[in-house]
Design an enzyme around this catalytic site. Structure first.
Site, PDB file in Angstrom:
ATOM      1  N   CYS A  55     -10.715  -2.840  -4.486  1.00 47.12           N
ATOM      2  CA  CYS A  55      -9.773  -3.862  -4.960  1.00 47.12           C
ATOM      3  C   CYS A  55     -10.521  -5.100  -5.452  1.00 47.12           C
ATOM      4  O   CYS A  55     -10.103  -5.725  -6.429  1.00 47.12           O
ATOM      5  CB  CYS A  55      -8.781  -4.230  -3.866  1.00 47.12           C
ATOM      6  SG  CYS A  55      -7.588  -2.909  -3.548  1.00 47.12           S
ATOM      7  N   CYS A 108      -4.072   0.828  -2.647  1.00 48.49           N
ATOM      8  CA  CYS A 108      -3.970  -0.395  -1.854  1.00 48.49           C
ATOM      9  C   CYS A 108      -2.910  -1.334  -2.429  1.00 48.49           C
ATOM     10  O   CYS A 108      -2.555  -1.247  -3.612  1.00 48.49           O
ATOM     11  CB  CYS A 108      -5.299  -1.130  -1.837  1.00 48.49           C
ATOM     12  SG  CYS A 108      -6.614  -0.293  -0.932  1.00 48.49           S
ATOM     13  N   GLU A 138      -3.094  -4.465  -3.235  1.00 53.83           N
ATOM     14  CA  GLU A 138      -3.566  -5.313  -4.332  1.00 53.83           C
ATOM     15  C   GLU A 138      -3.513  -4.575  -5.665  1.00 53.83           C
ATOM     16  O   GLU A 138      -3.049  -5.108  -6.678  1.00 53.83           O
ATOM     17  CB  GLU A 138      -5.010  -5.774  -4.072  1.00 53.83           C
ATOM     18  CG  GLU A 138      -5.179  -6.586  -2.797  1.00 53.83           C
ATOM     19  CD  GLU A 138      -5.526  -5.743  -1.581  1.00 53.83           C
ATOM     20  OE1 GLU A 138      -4.981  -4.631  -1.455  1.00 53.83           O
ATOM     21  OE2 GLU A 138      -6.330  -6.203  -0.762  1.00 53.83           O
ATOM     22  N   ASN A 195       0.836  -1.204   0.000  1.00 54.71           N
ATOM     23  CA  ASN A 195       0.000   0.000   0.000  1.00 54.71           C
ATOM     24  C   ASN A 195       0.870   1.253   0.000  1.00 54.71           C
ATOM     25  O   ASN A 195       1.920   1.319   0.648  1.00 54.71           O
ATOM     26  CB  ASN A 195      -1.009   0.014   1.153  1.00 54.71           C
ATOM     27  CG  ASN A 195      -0.408  -0.201   2.525  1.00 54.71           C
ATOM     28  OD1 ASN A 195       0.604  -0.858   2.683  1.00 54.71           O
ATOM     29  ND2 ASN A 195      -1.049   0.368   3.531  1.00 54.71           N
ATOM     30  N   ILE A 196       0.413   2.216  -0.765  1.00 53.22           N
ATOM     31  CA  ILE A 196       1.146   3.465  -0.938  1.00 53.22           C
ATOM     32  C   ILE A 196       0.204   4.601  -0.574  1.00 53.22           C
ATOM     33  O   ILE A 196      -0.719   4.925  -1.335  1.00 53.22           O
ATOM     34  CB  ILE A 196       1.631   3.614  -2.401  1.00 53.22           C
ATOM     35  CG1 ILE A 196       2.508   2.425  -2.796  1.00 53.22           C
ATOM     36  CG2 ILE A 196       2.397   4.926  -2.571  1.00 53.22           C
ATOM     37  CD1 ILE A 196       2.803   2.343  -4.280  1.00 53.22           C
ATOM     38  N   GLU A 197       0.421   5.156   0.620  1.00 52.53           N
ATOM     39  CA  GLU A 197      -0.482   6.206   1.100  1.00 52.53           C
ATOM     40  C   GLU A 197      -0.005   7.584   0.661  1.00 52.53           C
ATOM     41  O   GLU A 197       1.125   7.752   0.180  1.00 52.53           O
ATOM     42  CB  GLU A 197      -0.587   6.122   2.633  1.00 52.53           C
ATOM     43  CG  GLU A 197      -1.183   4.794   3.072  1.00 52.53           C
ATOM     44  CD  GLU A 197      -1.449   4.704   4.561  1.00 52.53           C
ATOM     45  OE1 GLU A 197      -0.947   5.556   5.338  1.00 52.53           O
ATOM     46  OE2 GLU A 197      -2.161   3.763   4.951  1.00 52.53           O
ATOM     47  N   CYS A 200     -10.333  -4.706   0.030  1.00 50.66           N
ATOM     48  CA  CYS A 200     -11.405  -3.714   0.144  1.00 50.66           C
ATOM     49  C   CYS A 200     -12.307  -3.796  -1.098  1.00 50.66           C
ATOM     50  O   CYS A 200     -11.995  -4.482  -2.076  1.00 50.66           O
ATOM     51  CB  CYS A 200     -10.830  -2.306   0.296  1.00 50.66           C
ATOM     52  SG  CYS A 200     -10.230  -1.591  -1.259  1.00 50.66           S
TER      53      CYS A 200
HETATM   54  N1  THU Z   1      -5.420  -1.324   2.347  1.00 51.39           N
HETATM   55  C1  THU Z   1      -4.869  -2.145   1.399  1.00 51.39           C
HETATM   56  O1  THU Z   1      -3.722  -1.954   0.979  1.00 51.39           O
HETATM   57  N2  THU Z   1      -5.616  -3.165   0.924  1.00 51.39           N
HETATM   58  C2  THU Z   1      -6.887  -3.441   1.334  1.00 51.39           C
HETATM   59  O2  THU Z   1      -7.535  -4.311   0.767  1.00 51.39           O
HETATM   60  C3  THU Z   1      -7.458  -2.713   2.468  1.00 51.39           C
HETATM   61  C4  THU Z   1      -6.754  -1.469   2.850  1.00 51.39           C
HETATM   62  C5  THU Z   1      -4.624  -0.219   2.864  1.00 51.39           C
HETATM   63  C6  THU Z   1      -5.074   1.128   2.421  1.00 51.39           C
HETATM   64  C7  THU Z   1      -4.497   2.003   3.518  1.00 51.39           C
HETATM   65  O3  THU Z   1      -3.167   2.330   3.164  1.00 51.39           O
HETATM   66  C8  THU Z   1      -4.466   1.117   4.744  1.00 51.39           C
HETATM   67  O4  THU Z   1      -4.663  -0.211   4.272  1.00 51.39           O
HETATM   68  C9  THU Z   1      -5.524   1.442   5.776  1.00 51.39           C
HETATM   69  O5  THU Z   1      -6.763   1.506   5.198  1.00 51.39           O
END
Ligand code: THU
Length: 132
Positions: free
Chosen positions: A94, A58, A60, A47-49, A91
Site C-alpha cells: 500500500c 487492503c 487503502e 479490506n476485502i479478504e 503495509c
Molecule cells: N490490511 C489492510 O487492509 N491494510 C494494511 O495496511 C495492512 C493490512 C489488511 C489485510 C488483511 O485483510 C488484514 O489487514 C490482515 O492482514
C-alpha cells in the site's frame, strides 16, 4: 487544501466507519481507510479478504481503486484505522501504491480510540522505487 485538525479528525472518523464494510472473514482484522480528494470529497475503503489469501485487497488500495474508478483524482490525504490500540500504518504494498499519487501525501495512522499520528508517504517509504 489545508489539512486542518478538524479535517484530520473527520478523516479518522470516516476511516473508522469504513471498517464496517470490511470483508475480513479469515483474519478478523478489520481495516478502514478514507481518502481526502482534491475536490474535497472523502472516499472510503475497507479490506476485502478472499479464501485465496493472496487475493486480499487492503483498505487503502480498496479506497484508491474506488476513488479513481469514480473519476476522482488528486489524493490529498489518507487516513487508516483499525480495531486495536495500535495506530496502524499501511503495509509495504500500500505504501508503494500511495506513493504513485504523490510523494508528500500525509498518512493519518489511527487506532480504535481515534488517536493518530501523521507521517508523509516519503517518511513511511524512503528510497521508494520509481521508474525515473
Ligand atoms: N490490511 C489492510 O487492509 N491494510 C494494511 O495496511 C495492512 C493490512 C489488511 C489485510 C488483511 O485483510 C488484514 O489487514 C490482515 O492482514
Amino acid at each position: 487544501m489545508t489539512l486542518t485538525d478538524e479535517l484530520t479528525r473527520t478523516l479518522v472518523i470516516e476511516a473508522k466507519a469504513a471498517m464496517q464494510d470490511a470483508h475480513a472473514t479469515y483474519s478478523n482484522f478489520t481495516v478502514g481507510a478514507a481518502l481526502l480528494m482534491e475536490d474535497g470529497s472523502i472516499v472510503r475503503g475497507a479490506n476485502i479478504e478472499n479464501a485465496s489469501f493472496g487475493a486480499t485487497i487492503c483498505a487503502e488500495r480498496s479506497a484508491i481503486a474506488s476513488a479513481l474508478s469514480q473519476g476522482k483524482r488528486g489524493i490529498k490525504a489518507v487516513a487508516v484505522s483499525n480495531a486495536t490500540d495500535t495506530k496502524i500504518t499501511p503495509c509495504g504494498i500500500c505504501r508503494q501504491v500511495i506513493y504513485e499519487y504523490g510523494t508528500d501525501i500525509p498518512i493519518i495512522c489511527s487506532n480504535q480510540s481515534g488517536e493518530y499520528m501523521i507521517h508523509t508517504i516519503s517518511e513511511l517509504l524512503p528510497h521508494a522505487f520509481t521508474l525515473d
